[in-house]
Design a protein around this motif. Structure first.
Motif, PDB file in Angstrom:
ATOM      1  N   GLU A 157      35.117  31.913  22.096  1.00  0.00           N
ATOM      2  CA  GLU A 157      34.486  32.646  21.006  1.00  0.00           C
ATOM      3  C   GLU A 157      33.107  33.179  21.349  1.00  0.00           C
ATOM      4  O   GLU A 157      32.617  34.090  20.687  1.00  0.00           O
ATOM      5  CB  GLU A 157      34.396  31.733  19.777  1.00  0.00           C
ATOM      6  CG  GLU A 157      35.703  31.545  19.038  1.00  0.00           C
ATOM      7  CD  GLU A 157      36.651  30.637  19.777  1.00  0.00           C
ATOM      8  OE1 GLU A 157      37.817  30.574  19.380  1.00  0.00           O
ATOM      9  OE2 GLU A 157      36.222  29.991  20.762  1.00  0.00           O
ATOM     10  N   SER A 226      39.929  42.433  18.594  1.00  0.00           N
ATOM     11  CA  SER A 226      40.576  42.405  17.281  1.00  0.00           C
ATOM     12  C   SER A 226      41.956  43.044  17.337  1.00  0.00           C
ATOM     13  O   SER A 226      42.887  42.589  16.653  1.00  0.00           O
ATOM     14  CB  SER A 226      39.705  43.125  16.253  1.00  0.00           C
ATOM     15  OG  SER A 226      39.391  44.435  16.688  1.00  0.00           O
ATOM     16  N   VAL A 534      39.728  43.167   8.585  1.00  0.00           N
ATOM     17  CA  VAL A 534      39.295  41.760   8.548  1.00  0.00           C
ATOM     18  C   VAL A 534      39.136  41.226   9.963  1.00  0.00           C
ATOM     19  O   VAL A 534      38.128  40.580  10.297  1.00  0.00           O
ATOM     20  CB  VAL A 534      40.296  40.914   7.745  1.00  0.00           C
ATOM     21  CG1 VAL A 534      39.955  39.435   7.851  1.00  0.00           C
ATOM     22  CG2 VAL A 534      40.309  41.343   6.280  1.00  0.00           C
ATOM     23  N   MET A 538      35.525  40.067  11.718  1.00  0.00           N
ATOM     24  CA  MET A 538      35.386  38.674  12.140  1.00  0.00           C
ATOM     25  C   MET A 538      35.195  38.537  13.652  1.00  0.00           C
ATOM     26  O   MET A 538      34.400  37.710  14.112  1.00  0.00           O
ATOM     27  CB  MET A 538      36.615  37.867  11.712  1.00  0.00           C
ATOM     28  CG  MET A 538      36.746  37.647  10.226  1.00  0.00           C
ATOM     29  SD  MET A 538      38.226  36.690   9.818  1.00  0.00           S
ATOM     30  CE  MET A 538      37.913  35.185  10.739  1.00  0.00           C
ATOM     31  N   ILE A 539      35.916  39.341  14.424  1.00  0.00           N
ATOM     32  CA  ILE A 539      35.956  39.155  15.877  1.00  0.00           C
ATOM     33  C   ILE A 539      34.954  40.044  16.594  1.00  0.00           C
ATOM     34  O   ILE A 539      34.139  39.571  17.398  1.00  0.00           O
ATOM     35  CB  ILE A 539      37.388  39.415  16.400  1.00  0.00           C
ATOM     36  CG1 ILE A 539      38.367  38.422  15.774  1.00  0.00           C
ATOM     37  CG2 ILE A 539      37.432  39.317  17.925  1.00  0.00           C
ATOM     38  CD1 ILE A 539      39.831  38.719  16.078  1.00  0.00           C
ATOM     39  N   ARG A 542      31.097  40.541  13.815  1.00  0.00           N
ATOM     40  CA  ARG A 542      30.325  39.334  13.543  1.00  0.00           C
ATOM     41  C   ARG A 542      30.421  38.289  14.650  1.00  0.00           C
ATOM     42  O   ARG A 542      29.516  37.465  14.784  1.00  0.00           O
ATOM     43  CB  ARG A 542      30.782  38.716  12.217  1.00  0.00           C
ATOM     44  CG  ARG A 542      30.606  39.632  11.016  1.00  0.00           C
ATOM     45  CD  ARG A 542      29.145  39.931  10.748  1.00  0.00           C
ATOM     46  NE  ARG A 542      28.981  40.774   9.561  1.00  0.00           N
ATOM     47  CZ  ARG A 542      27.801  41.184   9.108  1.00  0.00           C
ATOM     48  NH1 ARG A 542      26.695  40.832   9.765  1.00  0.00           N
ATOM     49  NH2 ARG A 542      27.729  41.952   8.038  1.00  0.00           N
ATOM     50  N   TRP A 544      32.516  35.799  14.721  1.00  0.00           N
ATOM     51  CA  TRP A 544      32.804  34.489  14.161  1.00  0.00           C
ATOM     52  C   TRP A 544      33.998  33.820  14.845  1.00  0.00           C
ATOM     53  O   TRP A 544      34.172  32.611  14.761  1.00  0.00           O
ATOM     54  CB  TRP A 544      33.095  34.615  12.662  1.00  0.00           C
ATOM     55  CG  TRP A 544      31.885  35.025  11.876  1.00  0.00           C
ATOM     56  CD1 TRP A 544      30.574  34.823  12.203  1.00  0.00           C
ATOM     57  CD2 TRP A 544      31.876  35.719  10.615  1.00  0.00           C
ATOM     58  NE1 TRP A 544      29.745  35.336  11.237  1.00  0.00           N
ATOM     59  CE2 TRP A 544      30.519  35.892  10.242  1.00  0.00           C
ATOM     60  CE3 TRP A 544      32.866  36.199   9.765  1.00  0.00           C
ATOM     61  CZ2 TRP A 544      30.145  36.532   9.067  1.00  0.00           C
ATOM     62  CZ3 TRP A 544      32.493  36.838   8.598  1.00  0.00           C
ATOM     63  CH2 TRP A 544      31.136  36.996   8.254  1.00  0.00           C
ATOM     64  N   TRP A 545      34.845  34.620  15.464  1.00  0.00           N
ATOM     65  CA  TRP A 545      36.073  34.115  16.059  1.00  0.00           C
ATOM     66  C   TRP A 545      36.406  34.986  17.254  1.00  0.00           C
ATOM     67  O   TRP A 545      36.206  36.201  17.232  1.00  0.00           O
ATOM     68  CB  TRP A 545      37.189  34.153  14.997  1.00  0.00           C
ATOM     69  CG  TRP A 545      38.558  33.785  15.486  1.00  0.00           C
ATOM     70  CD1 TRP A 545      38.882  32.798  16.368  1.00  0.00           C
ATOM     71  CD2 TRP A 545      39.795  34.397  15.101  1.00  0.00           C
ATOM     72  NE1 TRP A 545      40.248  32.750  16.563  1.00  0.00           N
ATOM     73  CE2 TRP A 545      40.826  33.721  15.789  1.00  0.00           C
ATOM     74  CE3 TRP A 545      40.142  35.437  14.236  1.00  0.00           C
ATOM     75  CZ2 TRP A 545      42.180  34.067  15.651  1.00  0.00           C
ATOM     76  CZ3 TRP A 545      41.469  35.771  14.093  1.00  0.00           C
ATOM     77  CH2 TRP A 545      42.472  35.094  14.786  1.00  0.00           C
TER      78      TRP A 545
END
Length: 612
Positions: A157, A226, A534, A538-539, A542, A544-545
């Motif tokens: 990550e 993503s 999404v 997220m990827i 940000r 985050w993952w």
């Protein structure tokens, strides 16, 4: 419920199976002979099935369906309806229905049904626990290693958004592995860029730079994480669904109209293919590759995909030439990829003009107008054939499943014009003989959900994916990208709702995976834009993952698809369940899916990727 429990309730002398319950019908009418008829509500405009005759003061038991609500009709010997009632039976429950001279007294539960939700919830909690343990172990490893060395992890990550990829890999389902995807670094402005294209073609891993990198000025060799994760989600869901989906109805395809989880997977793959082909073609054109050479490569890939599809169709002994199925999933990929990619090759301008124009905020749409016009022509052809082609023995513009639909008036009309065209072009014996409508509608007419006419609307799905790819290559800010994706999601979702009149049955163009109806394409496109947004936030935005482990599967999707089709009936991927319970099927199907994720991870570790 234990893994080794093989007991299920007995009804009418036989053990029940998944999707059944037991109904005891008792008549206390001392004079009249009654008849019981029933039909699942899923069967739209269908006559009821005859089940049994009840003599005065007798009792009978029969298995009933638990997947869909059921309408029970009680008639007298002359066939006159006396009363009706609707009920949704639950798995392995025992029920009692009392009939007397005053009518039906209602359904009484005599044995509590088995919980269908509990195994699924348990499985979700189990995988969440595994994920938590994995993250904790990684955190502890980092903490133990950090005092010794400032090692930069390569694939987790915290790694850069663009990761190392091997050279010269290309694939339709694997996101054209040879073609670098654009950097996800965010520019400080969305105004026109005047930077020059980079001439570097290095395939080394990208290094995060303190300054933003404008997309239309430089291409980095790497992956859009993503997109890989989204593709991974699609292939993992496809494997799980094809292996049985734990026996749950929502992990199976809709019988005709409607939408289930299983119906989302295939169109998502087409959408992802559209995203990636933009990167692929743009990269080749920027390397000054002749367009005719690119078209030749496209044709080669399509032929290989079509051939692979024929091989997959022969798995399981289905290789008898007089009844060999011609169409299929990979064949649909080949057709849609060719139609979309060729027009993209001759319409794309790889070097965007930095000069400001009045349509600057929608320049990705305006500058791709030839592609949209071509797609619109295909949609007009599709609509003309669907609603205007005369089909012998069928009403004009028929969109139903045939069989019992509309009280059995159009038994041989399954799929209307779409089914008729396939049966004429390739022959009735080469068309898929077990469509999803067989179970509910009792249709015996061959119909292929991957037929020719549906390929025209599938091109629209690929074109929407290409629109997403053009947004990535055109706009430099994260917000500028995902805001446009959400607008596309809103537009396609509203159009789908209007076409189907916001209901499952009876709309102008129902949502139908078998027909690949326009409303179905728009509806699944809406979900694709939302879910990818999404993942992207997220990827890639940000951080985050990192997208793992879905990303491993997404980077080797063609291997997983072909492999799971060939090995589906072999141990350790599959075995005969030791019990007819959701838990037994769920354990087997999740185990098989997890094996393929592990295979994808091992291949990724060794830099092994199957491409065409």
């Amino acid at each position: 419920m234990t893994l080794h429990d093989t007991s299920t309730p007995i009804c009418h002398g036989q053990h029940l199976v998944l999707g059944q319950a037991c109904l005891e019908v008792a008549s206390s009418d001392p004079y009249n002979t009654l008849q019981l008829w029933a039909q699942a509500d899923e069967c739209y405009k269908c006559p009821p099935w005859y089940y049994l005759t009840l003599a005065p003061n007798t009792t009978h038991t029969l298995p009933v369906n638990t997947t869909y609500p059921t309408t029970i009709t009680i008639t007298n010997e002359e066939g006159r309806d006396l009363y009706k009632l609707g009920y949704h039976f639950d798995l392995y429950g025992n029920y009692h229905l009392l009939l007397d001279t005053h009518g039906a007294q209602g359904v009484e539960v005599t044995r509590q049904p088995e919980s269908e939700v509990l195994p699924l919830v348990t499985a979700i909690l189990f995988f969440l626990l595994l994920m938590f343990m994995w993250l904790c172990s990684k955190f502890l490893v980092r903490r133990m290693d950090s005092p010794v060395t400032a090692r930069q992890p390569e694939d987790n990550e915290r790694s850069p958004l663009l990761s190392r990829r091997p050279q010269d890999h290309s694939s339709v389902l694997s996101d054209q592995l040879s073609d670098p995807q654009p950097s996800t670094s965010q520019s400080s402005t969305s105004q026109p860029s005047t930077s020059q294209p980079s001439t570097s073609q290095s395939t080394s891993a990208s290094i995060r730079h303190p300054d933003p990198v404008p997309l239309d000025g430089r291409r980095e060799s790497g992956r859009l994480r993503s997109l890989d994760a989204f593709r991974g989600l699609a292939i993992v869901l496809m494997i799980f669904v094809n292996y049985g989906g734990g026996g749950y109805w929502f992990f199976k395809h809709a019988r005709w109209n409607g939408l289930t989880v299983a119906d989302l997977v295939f169109p998502w793959f087409l959408w992802i293919m559209g995203v990636s082909l933009v990167f692929s073609i743009r990269s080749q054109l920027r390397r000054a590759t002749k367009r005719i050479i690119i078209v030749a490569r496209i044709l080669k890939r399509c032929l290989i995909l079509f051939a692979l599809g024929l091989i997959v169709n022969s798995v399981g002994g289905h290789n008898y030439m007089p009844t060999f199925r011609i169409f299929g999933v990979l064949q649909r990929f080949a057709i849609c990829y060719f139609l979309t990619a060729v027009i993209e090759v001759y319409s794309m301008n790889p070097q965007e003009s930095p000069e400001y124009v009045w349509y600057w905020k929608i320049r990705d749409i305006v500058r791709s107008s030839p592609q949209w016009v071509f797609t619109l022509v295909l949609l007009i052809i599709h609509a003309t054939l669907t609603f205007g082609l005369p089909v012998p023995g069928c009403p004009m513009g028929y969109l139903g499943p045939g069989g019992l639909h509309e009280w059995g008036m159009n038994r041989g009309c399954t799929g209307g014009a779409a089914g008729y065209i396939d049966r004429v072009v390739v022959g009735r014996s080469h068309v898929y003989s077990h469509p999803t409508c067989v179970t509910i509608y009792a249709s015996n007419t061959p119909y292929d959900p991957e037929g020719l006419l549906g390929a025209l609307t599938s091109v629209l799905m690929v074109q929407f994916g290409a629109a997403c790819g053009r947004i990535i290559t055109t706009y430099q800010t994260h917000r500028g990208r995902w805001s446009r994706w959400l607008v596309w999601a809103l537009v396609t979702g509203l159009l789908a709702g209007f076409l189907c009149s916001w209901r499952k049955e009876g709309g102008l163009i129902p949502v139908n995976k078998n027909l690949w109806s326009l409303s179905y394409v728009l509806c699944t496109t809406c979900f694709a834009f939302i879910l990818f947004t999404v993942f992207y936030v997220m990827i890639d935005e940000r951080g985050w993952w990192g997208g793992n482990p879905l990303r491993y599967a997404g980077m080797n999707s063609i291997l997983l698809y072909v492999g799971h089709e060939i090995c589906g009936g072999l141990f350790p991927w599959s075995w005969k369940p030791v019990g007819q319970h959701h838990s037994n099927h769920l354990i087997m199907n999740l185990w098989a899916t997890s094996i393929w994720i592990a295979i994808a991870y091992l291949c990724h570790r060794r830099k092994l990727y199957l491409s065409v």
